[in-house]
Design an enzyme around this catalytic site. Sequence first.
Site, short mmCIF file in Angstrom:
data_model
loop_
_atom_site.label_atom_id
_atom_site.label_comp_id
_atom_site.label_asym_id
_atom_site.label_seq_id
_atom_site.Cartn_x
_atom_site.Cartn_y
_atom_site.Cartn_z
N ASN A 1 22.65 36.72 -33.01
CA ASN A 1 21.51 37.13 -33.16
C ASN A 1 21.53 38.86 -33.34
OD1 ASN A 1 21.25 38.43 -30.44
ND2 ASN A 1 20.72 36.26 -29.88
N ASP B 1 25.86 30.38 -31.05
CA ASP B 1 26.35 31.55 -30.42
C ASP B 1 26.84 31.44 -29.00
OD1 ASP B 1 26.57 34.32 -29.92
OD2 ASP B 1 24.37 34.74 -30.10
N SER C 1 21.04 29.69 -39.33
CA SER C 1 19.77 29.61 -39.39
C SER C 1 19.05 28.11 -39.25
CB SER C 1 18.98 30.20 -40.81
OG SER C 1 19.22 31.70 -40.71
N THR C 2 19.83 27.13 -39.25
CA THR C 2 19.09 25.80 -39.31
C THR C 2 19.01 25.18 -37.99
OG1 THR C 2 21.45 24.53 -39.42
CG2 THR C 2 20.36 25.18 -41.54
N GLY C 3 19.29 26.11 -36.92
CA GLY C 3 18.91 25.47 -35.43
C GLY C 3 17.73 26.34 -34.92
#
Length: 169
Positions: A24, A34, A122-124
């Site tokens: 992020n 992350d 971005s898919t989570g």
Amino acid sequence: MVTIALVQGNITEQHVDAIVNAANSSLLGGGGVDGAIHRAGGPEILAACRALRASHYGKGLPTGKAVATTAGRLPARWVIHTVGPRFTHDEDRSELLASCYRESLRAADELGARTVAFPAISTGIYGWPIDDGARIAVETVREARTSVEEVRFVLFDQRAYEAFAAQVR
Ligand code: ADP
């Protein structure tokens, strides 16, 4: 041309030159991939991220950009942090998602990395539909001008793996 490989697994365990983190913009850690990278890589990665915040990225890393740090205790040499866009029906942010893949490869080129592992950015938590996220990822990597020889997409679950497999067939 870049060779594309797909594996189902955990990106922190990949023996590649660089792994990409779906970070992020704070660069100070988060959930999902992350959190897994910071947990497995140890405090050296966070220290490097804090230093980046103190120097070049006082306001955080903008969406679609990428920056590299040490990989700490991970088997990879570097972590390339990139900030994916949050999915929304209100506007098309596909170009920002494509930019994450392009900018990460550019960072890899600057490091001299030849093998790079990516998660499905971005898919989570950021909610991008996996089929579209896979399409953008594979198309962008295929079209990229880079010295990276292997891009390995590391998909956490079978659903994501199948979405990527449908794109590389
Ligand atoms: P974002 O905020 O960009 O959506 P997430 O980390 O929430 O990032 O999710 C991105 C993708 O990474 C999702 O498909 C998620 O299932 C996957 N993922 C989560 N943990 C790991 C991991 N350890 N290795 C590989 N992929 C992971």
